[in-house]
Design a protein around this motif. Structure first.
Motif, PDB file in Angstrom:
ATOM      1  N   UNK A 191       0.718  -7.238   3.836  1.00  9.41           N
ATOM      2  CA  UNK A 191       1.956  -7.133   4.604  1.00  9.41           C
ATOM      3  C   UNK A 191       1.571  -7.053   6.073  1.00  9.41           C
ATOM      4  N   UNK A 192       2.048  -8.032   6.832  1.00 12.71           N
ATOM      5  CA  UNK A 192       1.785  -8.084   8.266  1.00 12.71           C
ATOM      6  C   UNK A 192       3.113  -7.825   8.959  1.00 12.71           C
ATOM      7  N   UNK A 193       3.203  -6.672   9.620  1.00 16.29           N
ATOM      8  CA  UNK A 193       4.461  -6.282  10.252  1.00 16.29           C
ATOM      9  C   UNK A 193       4.332  -6.430  11.764  1.00 16.29           C
ATOM     10  N   UNK A 194       5.335  -7.063  12.328  1.00 11.17           N
ATOM     11  CA  UNK A 194       5.363  -7.296  13.762  1.00 11.17           C
ATOM     12  C   UNK A 194       6.818  -7.376  14.210  1.00 11.17           C
TER      13      UNK A 194
ATOM     14  N   UNK B  14       9.351  -3.418   2.039  1.00 10.11           N
ATOM     15  CA  UNK B  14       8.890  -4.711   1.544  1.00 10.11           C
ATOM     16  C   UNK B  14       8.618  -4.658   0.045  1.00 10.11           C
ATOM     17  N   UNK B  15       7.948  -3.619  -0.401  1.00  8.02           N
ATOM     18  CA  UNK B  15       7.560  -3.540  -1.808  1.00  8.02           C
ATOM     19  C   UNK B  15       8.784  -3.446  -2.720  1.00  8.02           C
ATOM     20  N   UNK B  16       9.726  -2.609  -2.382  1.00  9.97           N
ATOM     21  CA  UNK B  16      10.929  -2.466  -3.208  1.00  9.97           C
ATOM     22  C   UNK B  16      11.791  -3.728  -3.151  1.00  9.97           C
ATOM     23  N   UNK B  17      11.969  -4.293  -1.963  1.00  7.91           N
ATOM     24  CA  UNK B  17      12.845  -5.455  -1.796  1.00  7.91           C
ATOM     25  C   UNK B  17      12.334  -6.676  -2.546  1.00  7.91           C
ATOM     26  N   UNK B  18      11.007  -6.777  -2.716  1.00  7.57           N
ATOM     27  CA  UNK B  18      10.422  -7.957  -3.341  1.00  7.57           C
ATOM     28  C   UNK B  18       9.835  -7.683  -4.722  1.00  7.57           C
ATOM     29  N   UNK B  19      10.002  -6.474  -5.228  1.00  5.73           N
ATOM     30  CA  UNK B  19       9.485  -6.146  -6.543  1.00  5.73           C
ATOM     31  C   UNK B  19       7.965  -6.161  -6.615  1.00  5.73           C
ATOM     32  N   UNK B  20       7.332  -5.653  -5.581  1.00 12.09           N
ATOM     33  CA  UNK B  20       5.876  -5.677  -5.471  1.00 12.09           C
ATOM     34  C   UNK B  20       5.273  -4.311  -5.727  1.00 12.09           C
TER      35      UNK B  20
ATOM     36  N   UNK C 115       6.622  -9.810   8.133  1.00 14.37           N
ATOM     37  CA  UNK C 115       7.974  -9.275   8.263  1.00 14.37           C
ATOM     38  C   UNK C 115       8.052  -8.370   9.481  1.00 14.37           C
ATOM     39  N   UNK C 116       9.231  -7.904   9.745  1.00 10.07           N
ATOM     40  CA  UNK C 116       9.488  -7.083  10.927  1.00 10.07           C
ATOM     41  C   UNK C 116       8.983  -5.656  10.730  1.00 10.07           C
TER      42      UNK C 116
END
Length: 178
Positions: free
Chosen positions: A62-65, A49-55, A41-42
Protein backbone atom coordinates in the motif's frame (compact mmCIF):
# COMPACT_ATOMS: atom_id res chain seq x y z
CA UNK A 1 17.89 9.61 33.54
CA UNK A 2 14.19 9.06 32.98
CA UNK A 3 12.56 8.67 29.59
CA UNK A 4 11.33 11.92 28.06
CA UNK A 5 7.65 12.73 28.33
CA UNK A 6 5.78 12.05 25.13
CA UNK A 7 2.69 13.70 23.83
CA UNK A 8 -0.35 11.60 24.85
CA UNK A 9 -0.80 10.17 21.35
CA UNK A 10 2.75 8.84 21.29
CA UNK A 11 2.29 7.21 24.69
CA UNK A 12 -0.90 5.62 23.38
CA UNK A 13 0.95 4.29 20.34
CA UNK A 14 3.69 2.83 22.51
CA UNK A 15 1.15 1.17 24.84
CA UNK A 16 -0.80 -0.26 21.91
CA UNK A 17 2.42 -1.63 20.43
CA UNK A 18 3.33 -3.28 23.72
CA UNK A 19 -0.11 -4.96 23.80
CA UNK A 20 0.29 -6.02 20.17
CA UNK A 21 3.62 -7.67 20.93
CA UNK A 22 2.36 -9.26 24.16
CA UNK A 23 -0.70 -10.73 22.41
CA UNK A 24 1.50 -12.25 19.73
CA UNK A 25 -0.67 -10.59 17.08
CA UNK A 26 2.38 -9.89 14.96
CA UNK A 27 3.54 -12.59 12.67
CA UNK A 28 6.26 -13.08 10.17
CA UNK A 29 5.04 -12.74 6.62
CA UNK A 30 6.90 -13.04 3.32
CA UNK A 31 8.27 -9.72 2.09
CA UNK A 32 6.67 -10.27 -1.33
CA UNK A 33 2.95 -9.42 -1.38
CA UNK A 34 0.79 -12.54 -1.78
CA UNK A 35 -1.46 -10.96 -4.43
CA UNK A 36 1.44 -9.40 -6.38
CA UNK A 37 -0.44 -6.09 -6.21
CA UNK A 38 0.46 -2.53 -5.26
CA UNK A 39 -2.32 -0.16 -4.28
CA UNK A 40 -1.66 3.54 -4.71
CA UNK A 41 -4.19 5.45 -2.64
CA UNK A 42 -4.64 8.64 -0.70
CA UNK A 43 -3.27 9.28 2.76
CA UNK A 44 -6.80 10.20 3.90
CA UNK A 45 -7.38 8.65 7.33
CA UNK A 46 -10.94 7.67 6.39
CA UNK A 47 -9.73 5.03 3.93
CA UNK A 48 -9.23 1.53 5.33
CA UNK A 49 -7.61 -0.09 2.31
CA UNK A 50 -7.64 -3.59 3.76
CA UNK A 51 -11.31 -3.56 4.77
CA UNK A 52 -12.51 -1.78 1.62
CA UNK A 53 -10.80 -4.29 -0.67
CA UNK A 54 -11.15 -7.47 1.39
CA UNK A 55 -7.41 -7.77 1.94
CA UNK A 56 -5.27 -9.25 4.67
CA UNK A 57 -1.92 -8.12 5.97
CA UNK A 58 0.74 -9.38 3.57
CA UNK A 59 -1.53 -9.34 0.50
CA UNK A 60 -0.42 -6.06 -1.10
CA UNK A 61 1.92 -3.12 -0.97
CA UNK A 62 0.00 0.00 0.00
CA UNK A 63 1.53 3.25 -1.18
CA UNK A 64 -0.24 6.22 0.37
CA UNK A 65 0.24 9.73 -0.91
CA UNK A 66 -1.83 12.91 -0.93
CA UNK A 67 -4.57 12.58 -3.52
CA UNK A 68 -3.43 9.09 -4.59
CA UNK A 69 -1.36 10.87 -7.25
CA UNK A 70 1.36 8.99 -9.11
CA UNK A 71 4.27 11.27 -8.27
CA UNK A 72 7.98 10.64 -8.78
CA UNK A 73 8.20 9.24 -5.26
CA UNK A 74 5.34 6.83 -5.95
CA UNK A 75 7.21 5.69 -9.07
CA UNK A 76 10.31 5.13 -6.91
CA UNK A 77 8.27 2.90 -4.60
CA UNK A 78 6.66 1.09 -7.53
CA UNK A 79 10.07 0.42 -9.09
CA UNK A 80 11.08 -1.42 -5.91
CA UNK A 81 7.71 -3.14 -5.63
CA UNK A 82 7.73 -4.41 -9.21
CA UNK A 83 11.39 -5.01 -9.99
CA UNK A 84 12.58 -6.27 -6.60
CA UNK A 85 9.52 -7.57 -4.78
CA UNK A 86 7.57 -9.17 -7.61
CA UNK A 87 4.34 -7.20 -7.94
CA UNK A 88 2.87 -7.06 -11.42
CA UNK A 89 -0.39 -5.19 -10.86
CA UNK A 90 -1.18 -1.66 -9.69
CA UNK A 91 -4.54 -0.31 -8.56
CA UNK A 92 -4.70 3.48 -8.35
CA UNK A 93 -7.53 4.37 -5.96
CA UNK A 94 -8.52 8.01 -5.53
CA UNK A 95 -11.61 9.05 -3.59
CA UNK A 96 -14.39 11.57 -3.42
CA UNK A 97 -14.16 14.49 -0.96
CA UNK A 98 -10.36 14.62 -1.25
CA UNK A 99 -8.35 17.54 0.07
CA UNK A 100 -6.50 17.83 -3.25
CA UNK A 101 -9.77 18.32 -5.11
CA UNK A 102 -9.29 22.00 -5.85
CA UNK A 103 -11.51 23.22 -8.70
CA UNK A 104 -11.07 26.86 -7.70
CA UNK A 105 -7.27 26.60 -7.53
CA UNK A 106 -7.11 27.95 -3.96
CA UNK A 107 -4.88 25.33 -2.33
CA UNK A 108 -1.53 26.87 -3.36
CA UNK A 109 -2.62 30.21 -1.87
CA UNK A 110 -3.83 28.53 1.33
CA UNK A 111 -0.52 26.74 1.66
CA UNK A 112 1.42 29.92 0.90
CA UNK A 113 -0.26 31.54 3.92
CA UNK A 114 1.27 28.84 6.12
CA UNK A 115 4.48 27.99 4.28
CA UNK A 116 5.44 31.24 2.62
CA UNK A 117 5.07 32.53 -0.94
CA UNK A 118 7.29 29.82 -2.43
CA UNK A 119 4.48 27.32 -1.82
CA UNK A 120 2.61 28.82 -4.78
CA UNK A 121 5.37 27.61 -7.10
CA UNK A 122 5.36 23.98 -5.93
CA UNK A 123 3.52 21.21 -7.72
CA UNK A 124 0.76 20.07 -5.35
CA UNK A 125 -0.87 17.70 -7.87
CA UNK A 126 -4.34 19.13 -7.25
CA UNK A 127 -7.19 18.11 -9.51
CA UNK A 128 -10.69 19.18 -10.46
CA UNK A 129 -12.16 15.70 -11.05
CA UNK A 130 -10.98 12.52 -9.30
CA UNK A 131 -11.80 10.30 -12.30
CA UNK A 132 -9.75 12.51 -14.61
CA UNK A 133 -6.88 12.42 -12.10
CA UNK A 134 -7.03 8.60 -11.96
CA UNK A 135 -7.08 8.36 -15.75
CA UNK A 136 -4.07 10.69 -15.95
CA UNK A 137 -2.15 8.73 -13.32
CA UNK A 138 -2.92 5.38 -14.97
CA UNK A 139 -1.68 6.80 -18.25
CA UNK A 140 1.51 7.90 -16.50
CA UNK A 141 1.98 4.30 -15.37
CA UNK A 142 1.22 2.97 -18.86
CA UNK A 143 4.06 5.02 -20.38
CA UNK A 144 6.41 4.84 -17.37
CA UNK A 145 9.92 4.13 -18.65
CA UNK A 146 10.66 1.66 -15.85
CA UNK A 147 7.40 -0.21 -16.28
CA UNK A 148 7.73 -3.99 -16.34
CA UNK A 149 6.37 -5.51 -19.55
CA UNK A 150 3.76 -7.58 -17.69
CA UNK A 151 2.42 -4.76 -15.47
CA UNK A 152 -1.36 -4.49 -15.32
CA UNK A 153 -2.88 -1.20 -14.18
CA UNK A 154 -6.42 -0.27 -13.16
CA UNK A 155 -7.90 2.91 -11.70
CA UNK A 156 -10.77 3.49 -9.31
CA UNK A 157 -12.54 6.18 -7.34
CA UNK A 158 -13.74 5.22 -3.86
CA UNK A 159 -16.91 7.00 -2.79
CA UNK A 160 -16.01 8.12 0.71
CA UNK A 161 -19.68 8.32 1.78
CA UNK A 162 -20.71 4.73 0.98
CA UNK A 163 -17.39 2.95 0.43
CA UNK A 164 -18.17 1.82 -3.12
CA UNK A 165 -15.46 1.56 -5.76
CA UNK A 166 -16.16 2.97 -9.21
CA UNK A 167 -13.90 1.73 -12.00
CA UNK A 168 -12.46 4.71 -13.89
CA UNK A 169 -9.81 2.74 -15.82
CA UNK A 170 -10.38 -0.96 -16.49
CA UNK A 171 -7.33 -3.20 -16.02
CA UNK A 172 -4.92 -2.48 -18.84
CA UNK A 173 -1.66 -3.66 -20.27
CA UNK A 174 0.25 -2.42 -23.30
CA UNK A 175 -1.95 -4.75 -25.36
CA UNK A 176 -5.02 -2.99 -23.90
CA UNK A 177 -4.11 0.73 -23.82
CA UNK A 178 -6.28 3.45 -22.33
Amino acid sequence: MSAPDHEPVFAQLEAANAAYVADGAHRELPVRPARRLSVVTCMDARIDVYAALGLDLGDVHVIRTAGARVTDDVLRSLALSTHVLGTNQVAVIAHTDCGLHDPEGRLPDQLAEKLGPGARDREWHTFTDPEDAVRSDCERLRVWEDRPADLRVAGYVLDITDGRLHCAVPPLTDANPT
